[in-house]
Structure formats: C-alpha cells, structure tokens
Design a protein around this motif. Structure first.
Motif, PDB file in Angstrom:
ATOM      1  N   VAL A  89       0.854  -1.186   0.000  1.00 44.35           N
ATOM      2  CA  VAL A  89       0.000   0.000   0.000  1.00 44.35           C
ATOM      3  C   VAL A  89       0.890   1.237   0.000  1.00 44.35           C
ATOM      4  O   VAL A  89       1.638   1.484   0.952  1.00 44.35           O
ATOM      5  N   THR A  93      -0.183  10.352   2.123  1.00 45.72           N
ATOM      6  CA  THR A  93      -0.641  10.759   3.460  1.00 45.72           C
ATOM      7  C   THR A  93      -0.308  12.238   3.647  1.00 45.72           C
ATOM      8  O   THR A  93       0.658  12.586   4.326  1.00 45.72           O
ATOM      9  N   MET A 104      -5.220  10.556   6.961  1.00 44.87           N
ATOM     10  CA  MET A 104      -5.143   9.113   6.726  1.00 44.87           C
ATOM     11  C   MET A 104      -6.245   8.604   5.808  1.00 44.87           C
ATOM     12  O   MET A 104      -6.403   7.390   5.635  1.00 44.87           O
ATOM     13  N   VAL A 107      -5.146   6.159   2.945  1.00 47.63           N
ATOM     14  CA  VAL A 107      -4.715   4.858   3.469  1.00 47.63           C
ATOM     15  C   VAL A 107      -5.926   4.057   3.936  1.00 47.63           C
ATOM     16  O   VAL A 107      -6.081   2.876   3.595  1.00 47.63           O
ATOM     17  N   GLY A 126       2.206  -2.082   4.447  1.00 44.52           N
ATOM     18  CA  GLY A 126       2.107  -0.627   4.389  1.00 44.52           C
ATOM     19  C   GLY A 126       3.464  -0.001   4.120  1.00 44.52           C
ATOM     20  O   GLY A 126       4.450  -0.357   4.769  1.00 44.52           O
ATOM     21  N   SER A 128       3.321   3.576   3.210  1.00 42.09           N
ATOM     22  CA  SER A 128       3.051   5.000   3.405  1.00 42.09           C
ATOM     23  C   SER A 128       3.561   5.457   4.771  1.00 42.09           C
ATOM     24  O   SER A 128       3.664   4.664   5.716  1.00 42.09           O
ATOM     25  N   VAL A 130       2.938   7.024   8.092  1.00 43.82           N
ATOM     26  CA  VAL A 130       1.710   7.155   8.887  1.00 43.82           C
ATOM     27  C   VAL A 130       2.036   7.470  10.348  1.00 43.82           C
ATOM     28  O   VAL A 130       3.144   7.197  10.819  1.00 43.82           O
TER      29      VAL A 130
END
Length: 447
Positions: A89, A93, A104, A107, A126, A128, A130
């Motif tokens: 992913v 963000t 978020m 996501v 994941g 990204s 975050v």
C-alpha cells in the motif's frame, strides 16, 4: 511458486515501487482509482519527473515492444486481490487542511477497499508514512473485514526514497526496515528483497510502532540538521562570520558529518514539512508532546528563511518596495532533479515578492508546468537567460546543475542590475564577483 505482487497507489512512491519490483523479477499489478493515471502508466509514461523511472517502467510494462511484460495496471481491487500474494500500500498521506495532523483518508480507503476481496492467504504491507499506532488499527481492520481472516497479515515496510534518486533508492536501499508479527511475514519480505539484501542492504526486523517511527524520526533528524545550519547562518550574519566555512569545519567531525549542512532558504517538498508536523501532532495525542517541542523551532527556523530571502531581495532593489522592480527567480521545484513544487521555498519566495508588487519571472528546468498550475499569476520564461532579462535582482533558489554552469558574463549583459542572491550557497562567489556581479548569500560576508 513465484510470488505475485500488487502495488496499491501509483503516485511517486507506488509507480517507482511497482517498476522496481518488476525489475527484481516479480509479476506485478499496479492499482489506482484514477483511470487517467492507469492509462498513462500502461502506455509506459509517468505522471511526474523522476530520473530513470520512465525508462525502467518501459522495460517491464506489458504490451510495450521489447519489455519483460511483468508489469500491468488495473483499477479493480477485486482483480488485485485475486492476483497478489503480497499487497504493498503506497498511497499518499498529506497534511490535513488547517491542522498539523496527517490525513489518513487515502490509506484508510485503500485498506477498506482491499480487505473484503482478500479471500486467500495474503500479506498486506504498508509503505506509506503514517502516525505511529496506525498499523495496529489497520491490522484490526484487515482481521475484521478480510474473508480469509487470520490468513491475511499486515506488515509495515517504510519507504526512504529521495526525489531524484528514487529508482536507485528502491533497487539498492541503504536499509530495509520491516515491522512484522510473524516469521511468515518476515520470510515473505526477505524473499521480496532477496536481491538488495544479497548486495549488502541491511535488513532490520522490528515491531509495528518502531517501523512506523523510523521514517518520521529520520526526517525529523534531517530537518533538524538543516534548520541548525540555517540558525547558524543567522548568527553568522549578525557576527560577520561565514556559514560555509563554519559548516565545512564542523562537518569534518565524524560525529556530525558534512551532509545537510548547506545553509539557504530551507527545506520543502511533500515529506519533511508535513512529516515533522504530523509527528508533533501524534506525539501530542500520545501525551508525549514535550518530547518534540524542539521540532516547532525547527519548523519556525525553516519558514523564517523564506521571509529572510524576501527581505534580502527588497534590500537589493532599494530597500523600500518591490513596486516597479523586476525580479528573476531561478528555480521552482523544492529540490533539483525533480518536478515537485509542493511547499517549494523557491515558489514561496517568488509568490511573496509578487504579492508585494514585484514583477517576478521564474525559470526551472523541469518544474514549469507544475509551477504554472500552482502560481498562474507569476511570469515564466523558457530559459534562464530569458528569465533574467531586465531584472533588477536575480534569486538562485533551487540548486540545479544547469544554474551552477551558467555564464555570469553572458547573464550580466541581459540584466538591468547585476545583483545575485544565492539562496542555496551553491554558486562560486569568486566567479560571479569576477564577472562584475554583486553576489550575496545567506550567512556569508558581503564580500
């Protein structure tokens, strides 16, 4: 059986990761909800400038003559779920409007869209950037919504791409960090990264929170280092010192190092500013806000540099007003070898001067189209020489190699006043002064 990989989100991070995974030998399916982006990528074209990315893409996109055919694209989450064993992913963000916190929504949408289609064992990874704690929440989302239940696992594998070097950073990373909860997840990610690990890239295995913190911690450290040398530039200007020599001297200390010690108009882009702000916001939510109060000053120093460059430019054109003055700005992107103008110090300075009545003309080797979209009221030129024509002052604000190779004598014939302000401390002061220019740089003596 060979692993099949999907990459969800085909922006800067996702497009690079998808092409790199195909280069490493995997069958890859890229997914995006924007059909126009998918059409462009399927034709072997990228929606942004990144050295080497389009060439790498064209080596692997199915349907392009001579390609490996290992890379395809879709808009269907159902197709992606059926295809992939590992789902990366890679969605954006950004900073929330009017807040420091991270948005978020992209996501969350990606996970919510993918989960109901996961009917067989899979690893969702994941990448990204975050807020810490997000992985725990997203793991629960997968567990509750994926038909395959516990056979669908989550891992966190933060990205460390530098714009301008993204392809190399993906294929030959200086470290690979994976936050996992099982030996199976670790084994799968070791299989994905077999080639770079075999070439010597360190493989760091950790828990979810630590993996989430690595990217924001690294960016916060870099931002602090940049703002530190810019604070020293302020002191040097007050004391008559030379920040370039100061940086050289302290950079020889191996505990400090010379990188990111070039004073100037500060950092920008889509990562450092929003990441340190999101980090502060999340620390506050966790009750640890005092630990990161220093980042407020880091941010403040950075933003102050832009205003200082505007003041230097006003002083250069007479000290009172920009009205009736022509200002040339060399650079629009936040850094060289990119077309990214997000939170660009160069465009911010150009915009401030324009709002104060200056006639601003901008030139950038790759960022003109994006700059025009963001600041349509600025003037734009097709070359550096055309940008400086008739200028009362020239501002060097993005460190492109093209600008370091400019001929000061040639440019002097085009300007109204040969005054250059080097906002990146990257030009050779002696060469410009020798050609008859008044050269000034942030944190350095006037002559």
């Amino acid at each position: 059986m060979a692993l099949k990989i999907t990459v969800i989100g085909t922006g800067y991070l996702g497009a690079t990761h998808a092409a790199a995974m195909a280069e490493l030998g995997f069958e890859v399916l890229g997914l995006d909800v924007v059909p126009e982006k998918i059409e462009m990528l399927a034709a072997g074209k990228v929606p942004m400038y990144e050295p080497g990315l389009e060439e790498l893409l064209r080596l692997h996109v199915a349907g392009i003559e001579g390609s490996s055919g290992r890379l395809r694209f879709t808009t269907s989450y159902e197709e992606a779920a059926d295809f992939g064993d590992i789902h990366f992913v890679c969605v954006n963000t950004p900073q929330k409007h009017g807040e420091y916190a991270c948005d978020m929504s992209y996501v969350d949408s990606a996970f919510a869209s993918l989960a109901p289609h996961l009917k067989r064992p899979a690893l969702v990874v994941g990448k990204s950037t975050v807020p810490v704690g997000s992985a725990e929440r997203l793991a629960r989302l997968l567990e509750e919504n994926a038909p395959a239940g516990p056979d669908v696992e989550l891992a966190w594998n933060p990205e460390f791409l530098r714009e301008g070097f993204a392809v190399d950073d993906t294929l030959h990373p200086d470290r690979i960090v994976v936050g996992v909860r099982s030996e199976r997840a670790e084994k799968l990610l070791r299989e994905v990264y077999t080639t770079p690990v075999g070439e010597g890239s360190p493989f760091v295995v950790t828990d979810f929170p630590t993996a989430e913190l690595v990217k924001t911690a690294a960016n916060s450290f870099l931002a602090t280092k940049i703002s530190f040398i810019n604070a020293m530039a302020e002191v040097c200007e007050a004391a008559g010192g030379d920040v370039v020599k100061l940086a050289e001297a302290i950079g020889h200390d191996e505990r400090i190092g010379a990188k990111f010690l070039r004073a100037g108009v500060g950092f920008g882009g889509g990562c450092l500013p929003k990441d340190i702000r999101a980090f502060m916001a999340r620390a506050g939510e966790l009750g640890a806000d005092q630990a990161l109060t220093f980042l407020r000053e880091v941010d403040s120093i950075n933003m102050r540099r832009r205003g200082h460059m505007v003041e230097l430019a006003r002083e250069a054109v007479g000290g009172t007003s920009f009205l009736g003055k022509r200002v040339a700005v060399l650079g629009a992107t936040f850094k060289p070898d990119s077309d990214d103008v997000r939170d660009s110090p160069a465009l911010n300075v150009a915009g401030q001067i324009h709002l104060q009545g200056g006639q601003v003309t901008v030139y950038d080797p790759k960022g003109m189209e994006n700059a025009r979209r963001l600041f349509p009221t600025l003037g734009y030129a097709d070359t550096a020489l055309e940008a400086v024509r008739g200028a009362d002052v020239v501002l060097h604000l993005t460190e492109w190699l093209e600008f370091r190779r400019l001929d000061p004598a040639e440019l002097k014939e085009a300007v109204a006043s040969p005054i250059i302000l080097d906002g990146r401390n990257a030009l050779d002061a002696g060469t410009w002064r020798g050609a008859g220019w008044t050269y000034r740089a942030m944190g350095r003596p006037r002559a």
